[in-house]
Motif scaffolding. Structure first.
Motif, PDB file in Angstrom:
ATOM      1  N   TRP A   4      -4.696  -5.855  -1.343  1.00 29.69           N
ATOM      2  CA  TRP A   4      -5.463  -4.624  -1.528  1.00 29.69           C
ATOM      3  C   TRP A   4      -5.411  -4.179  -2.988  1.00 29.69           C
ATOM      4  O   TRP A   4      -6.421  -3.806  -3.557  1.00 29.69           O
ATOM      5  CB  TRP A   4      -4.922  -3.552  -0.594  1.00 29.69           C
ATOM      6  CG  TRP A   4      -5.626  -2.235  -0.715  1.00 29.69           C
ATOM      7  CD1 TRP A   4      -5.080  -1.084  -1.171  1.00 29.69           C
ATOM      8  CD2 TRP A   4      -6.984  -1.926  -0.391  1.00 29.69           C
ATOM      9  NE1 TRP A   4      -6.006  -0.071  -1.166  1.00 29.69           N
ATOM     10  CE2 TRP A   4      -7.199  -0.568  -0.680  1.00 29.69           C
ATOM     11  CE3 TRP A   4      -8.042  -2.670   0.105  1.00 29.69           C
ATOM     12  CZ2 TRP A   4      -8.417   0.057  -0.497  1.00 29.69           C
ATOM     13  CZ3 TRP A   4      -9.254  -2.036   0.297  1.00 29.69           C
ATOM     14  CH2 TRP A   4      -9.431  -0.700  -0.003  1.00 29.69           C
ATOM     15  N   CYS A  25      -8.544  -3.958  -5.626  1.00 31.75           N
ATOM     16  CA  CYS A  25      -8.838  -2.718  -6.353  1.00 31.75           C
ATOM     17  C   CYS A  25      -8.742  -2.933  -7.860  1.00 31.75           C
ATOM     18  O   CYS A  25      -9.560  -2.407  -8.626  1.00 31.75           O
ATOM     19  CB  CYS A  25      -7.888  -1.604  -5.917  1.00 31.75           C
ATOM     20  SG  CYS A  25      -8.180  -1.055  -4.237  1.00 31.75           S
ATOM     21  N   THR A  34      -2.533   2.013  -6.908  1.00 31.89           N
ATOM     22  CA  THR A  34      -3.720   1.555  -6.192  1.00 31.89           C
ATOM     23  C   THR A  34      -4.691   2.707  -5.969  1.00 31.89           C
ATOM     24  O   THR A  34      -5.912   2.567  -6.168  1.00 31.89           O
ATOM     25  CB  THR A  34      -3.325   0.940  -4.842  1.00 31.89           C
ATOM     26  OG1 THR A  34      -2.405  -0.118  -5.075  1.00 31.89           O
ATOM     27  CG2 THR A  34      -4.531   0.407  -4.103  1.00 31.89           C
TER      28      THR A  34
END
Length: 154
Positions: free
Chosen positions: A23, A27, A47
């Motif tokens: 993830w 990103c 993040t």
């Protein structure tokens, strides 16, 4: 065998992209792809910050594209009028040259065309505007436009 290693991350001063979660990698990739568009003055460390800053930079890039697009349209419209006027001038110059009109008369014709060009453009814009509205509105606009002229010329 060679392995590609990304450049050192300017925020963390090291490369941690392969150690982070998928993830965070996604990103970070999105963030850097948007940052390439020239809005690279924001830096993010987490993040969540990557997501927020990426969205803000993407919106900023869209606004920049819209502004640049509007400027291009305006410049294009201006150049259309200039090209049309230049074509008119060229036609007149060619015709006067072919008919061997004296230079004093040529100069006066050019001055006339130059002086009447803005009036012709305004008249064409008014005619186009009046064509695009309903007859009742056209009448009201005409009365409003010409009422001052009639009032002052009694």
């Amino acid at each position: 065998e060679k392995q590609w290693i990304p450049n050192m991350d300017f925020i963390f001063y090291s490369t941690t992209i392969y150690k982070d979660s998928i993830w965070h990698q996604y990103c970070s990739s999105f963030y850097h792809s948007v940052m390439v568009f020239g809005v690279n003055e924001m830096s993010a460390r987490t993040t969540f910050m990557l997501i927020v800053v990426s969205i803000l930079m993407l919106i900023s890039a869209i606004f920049n594209a819209n502004i640049i697009g509007q400027v291009v349209v305006l410049v294009g419209d201006l150049s259309k009028k200039a090209v049309k006027f230049q074509e008119q001038q060229d036609t007149c110059n060619t015709a006067m040259g072919n008919m061997q009109i004296p230079s004093s008369i040529r100069r006066r014709v050019r001055e006339y065309l130059l002086n009447t060009q803005s009036t012709q453009d305004q008249q064409e814009e008014l005619n186009d505007f009046l064509k695009n509205i309903s007859p009742s509105l056209r009448f009201k606009v005409s009365v409003r436009i010409f009422s001052d002229v009639i009032r002052f010329n009694k």
